[in-house]
Design an enzyme around this catalytic site. Structure first.
Site: not given
Ligand code: MOS
Length: 750
Positions: A639, A716, A474, A641
């Site tokens: 973690r 979020e 998105i 990425l």
């Protein structure tokens, strides 16, 4: 072929979006960019009342508009069946009533007809020419909320929910006896998702096969809903969403325009495109519910919490059941022996409410974190210290350990980076360049876990890799994350990895929602890679003339795109593309899947992300000018990425949080029930000029409970707590407590 390939891991490194060049050069196709021969355009007709009945429709003028193919309504649209909830996380749909199912008008803008024409302009002219008559009643759009007469357990879009959401100890007695008390109500407004890209659907039927191009955050879920609405087997429906101009939760599940486009295309035997207007974005495609949340806190004078009540009410539409879970983070965020969380619902003549970035927890944490700040002030304790004093050892609501919680470190690091120790707590005491400064802070939390996911990997004889999954990007960076994951396993650089997403014909993938897509796909991609690599090693040991003949597949490894004997080291390796070509094999494949761990009963650990925000505002009382001047955010999200896209997510969320604190609110007209600020001029959002420097820090502790890499999600959590940090900063600058968002200038002119 022999290319120099990097063997160092791409995980944890700033990695630019692999789809960036396609986006900035205009090659990326968004839903409304797809055009088909013979395609027609559909424009819905919106009800202009919010409560009553449709008595008649006069389409005679509309039918005469040149280029019009049809004006659809209940009498001629054909059958659109109702979709129903499925067990697990499938077939989610927030407005279940199929369009045109009855003549009852329940909210302003509800679709009552659909004009279809050769051009968009003709369709719009025809839609405008449709005349409707109604029997009209006064709509209920009252902003003051009182809980309706609901049973103890209500059925929601996500399953049954007890209205006594969480409880322990005796919150009532502990509150009554607490030496220091707080009892305040916090209000958050209806907010409307305004992604840049409008909702859009283009439907194409070939016999009993329906293909839908849709701006959706969930191609797999949409396929399930559509199959049921059109009475088709799932295999007959294909949903495609290659690029999205974001969604913020508003595009998680289908709205009524989707089935209208599909039904019109069926009736006319032509592709039909329907793009929702910006005005309709405020009416028919969901919004964040208005909430009214009473918080009661009891504490010792030393600052230990004794009791916490969180009783919230949210508004909802007349017939839907979306649950705005403001109590999501309340039961575990702080240590408190006595707690009670309840909710009630107030039905209104408004469109369906929906998930919006950090649904539930974001308005919930605004209330609870604001109350924590106010209580700290009453106790005369620094708000950071007050939180540290109430740090729980375990999740006290589930009696389970946290998988990985570093909230204390978030608070300490945030305070250090912000310079919190220099704060003078006296209201209005801090000045800079003639401006009054306000400093505030708040904590954040968001769920973590996985949805089910599948993935497929190809290793090909040109040395490239393809990874496929029916999730979608998105705009958050999902294409890039999958490329990084595939690169991690194969050693092939990200620019040689083809990532295929956004098509329900691919292996089932998760919704781009709940900040769960990344954590969900990791195990699926890794298993797919392991299987593809095993196939590759079989080619390596069985191909005549291969240097690996005589070895067992398990003696071999793949690094930097090269196959080698583990005992001999990668220097003696062979590029895997060379090996495949030697064996006359175009490609080897592997599939992998990952199971759902989020929202399942009886979890073994309590899994959440944590974080905090420190905000500075500047205040000029002479001209009533309030600015957010800097923000420091610290996130404990497992973690990370891709720190580059990760920081983008947190910064974007903070920008949205400034809007939540200062600008955004959807206003309903008391007589017509219409959302009256339904355009981007009157619905104020944060723009560049409002966005301050935002300093983002990640703790980067892997959460080994969630997946192999320990990565949770970051879409979020950045919006959680930020509004409470800003309102606290505003209080520190002005002495004024605003408990109803957004803060308006007039609130500060007392
Ligand atoms: Mo998010 S509200 O789950 O798109």
């Amino acid at each position: 072929m022999s290319t120099t390939q990097q063997s160092s891991s791409p995980i944890g490194r700033d990695t630019q979006r692999i789809d960036g060049p396609r986006k900035v050069t205009g090659l990326a196709q968004y839903t409304s960019d797809f055009n088909f021969p013979g395609m027609l355009y559909a424009v819905p007709v919106e009800a202009t009342i919010a409560n009553g009945k449709l008595l008649s429709l006069d389409t005679s003028a509309a039918d005469k508009v040149p280029g019009v193919r049809a004006v659809f309504h209940r009498g001629n649209i054909g059958k659109i069946f109702r979709s129903t909830p499925a067990p697990g996380f499938d077939r989610v749909c927030l407005e279940r009533r199929p369009p045109f199912e009855d003549d009852v008008i329940r909210y302003y803008g509800q679709y009552i007809a659909l004009a279809v024409a050769d051009t968009f302009e003709a369709a719009k002219a025809a839609a405008d020419a449709v005349r409707a008559t109604y029997s009209k009643e006064k709509p209920n759009v009252e902003s003051r909320l009182e809980a309706g007469n609901d049973p103890e357990v209500v059925f929601t879009a996500y399953g049954p929910q007890a209205r006594l959401q969480s409880h322990r100890g005796d919150a009532e007695a502990a509150f009554a006896n607490a030496p220091v008390k707080l009892d305040e109500t916090y209000v958050t407004p209806a907010e409307t998702h305004n992604p840049l890209e409008l909702h859009a659907s283009t439907a194409i039927w070939e016999g009993q096969m329906l293909t839908l191009y849709d701006s959706t955050q969930g191609v797999v879920n949409l396929r399930s809903v559509l199959a049921q609405m059109f009475g088709l087997p799932k295999e007959n429906v294909r949903v495609i969403a290659k690029f999205l101009g974001s969604g913020f939760g508003g595009k998680l599940y289908p709205w009524t325009h989707v089935s209208l486009a599909a039904a019109a295309a069926r009736q006319l035997g032509k592709p039909v495109k329907l793009v929702v207007s910006r005005k309709m974005m405020f009416q028919t495609v969901g919004h964040r519910a208005r909430t009214q949340q009473r918080i009661r806190l009891g504490a010792t004078s030393e600052g230990k919490l004794l009791s916490l009540h969180h009783d919230y009410i949210y508004h909802m539409s007349m017939i839907d059941n979306y649950h705005e879970d403001c109590g999501e983070a309340t039961p575990f965020h702080y240590s408190v022996p006595n707690l009670r969380v309840t909710f009630g619902r107030a039905r209104r003549n408004i469109g369906a409410t929906a998930d919006m970035r950090g649904p539930g927890a974001v308005p919930g944490l605004y209330a609870t974190e604001s109350a924590m700040n106010e209580m700290a002030d009453r106790l005369n304790i620094d708000p950071v210290r007050f939180r540290l004093l109430n740090e729980p050892k375990i999740d006290e609501s589930l009696n389970l350990p946290f998988s990985s919680r570093h909230y204390v470190e978030c608070l300490n690091l945030g305070a250090e980076k912000f310079g919190w120790s220099k704060r003078n707590p006296v209201v209005g005491s801090m000045k800079r360049d003639g401006l009054t400064l306000g400093w505030g802070m708040a904590g954040a939390a968001w769920v973590a876990g996985r949805f089910a996911a599948e993935a497929n990997m190809q290793l090909r004889d040109d040395g490239t890799v393809r990874i496929a999954c029916a999730t979608q990007d998105i705009g958050t960076g999902t294409y890039t994350i999958l490329a990084q994951l595939a690169s991690e396993k194969t050693g092939v650089p990200v620019n040689k990895i083809e990532v295929d997403l956004g098509d329900s014909a691919l292996p089932d993938g998760p919704i781009s929602g709940g900040s769960l897509a990344t954590s969900s796909v990791i195990p699926a991609v890794f298993k797919a890679a392991d299987q593809a690599i095993t196939s590759l090693m079989i080619v390596a040991v069985t191909t005549p003339g291969s240097p690996f003949v005589g070895h067992k597949p398990e003696d071999l490894a793949l690094e930097g795109g090269r196959i080698f004997v583990k005992a001999e080291g990668v220097a003696k390796g062979v590029a895997f593309g060379d090996m495949l070509r030697k064996g006359n094999v175009r490609l080897v494949t592997g599939s992998g899947s990952s199971e759902q761990t989020a929202f399942v009963p009886n979890p073994k650990v309590s899994m959440h992300s944590f974080g905090c925000h420190f905000a500075e505002v500047t205040w000029q009382p002479e001209i009533a000018r309030l600015r957010v001047s800097r923000v420091v955010s610290v996130m404990d999200a497992g973690r990370i990425l891709n720190p580059l896209t990760g920081r983008n997510q947190i910064q974007g969320a903070v920008v949205m949080g400034i809007g939540m604190a200062l600008f955004e609110h959807t206003t309903y007209h008391p007589q017509s029930g219409a959302p009256i600020n339904s355009n981007l001029a009157d619905y104020i959002m944060t723009v560049n000029a409002d966005a301050p420097p935002i300093d983002v820090h990640f703790l980067d502790y892997p959460d080994k409970e969630i997946n192999e890499l320990g990565a949770r999600g970051i879409g979020e959590i950045g919006l959680a707590g930020i509004a409470a940090a800003i309102t606290a900063a505003v209080h520190h600058a002005t002495g004024i407590r605003v408990r109803e968002l957004p803060i308006k200038i007039e609130n500060l002119l007392v």
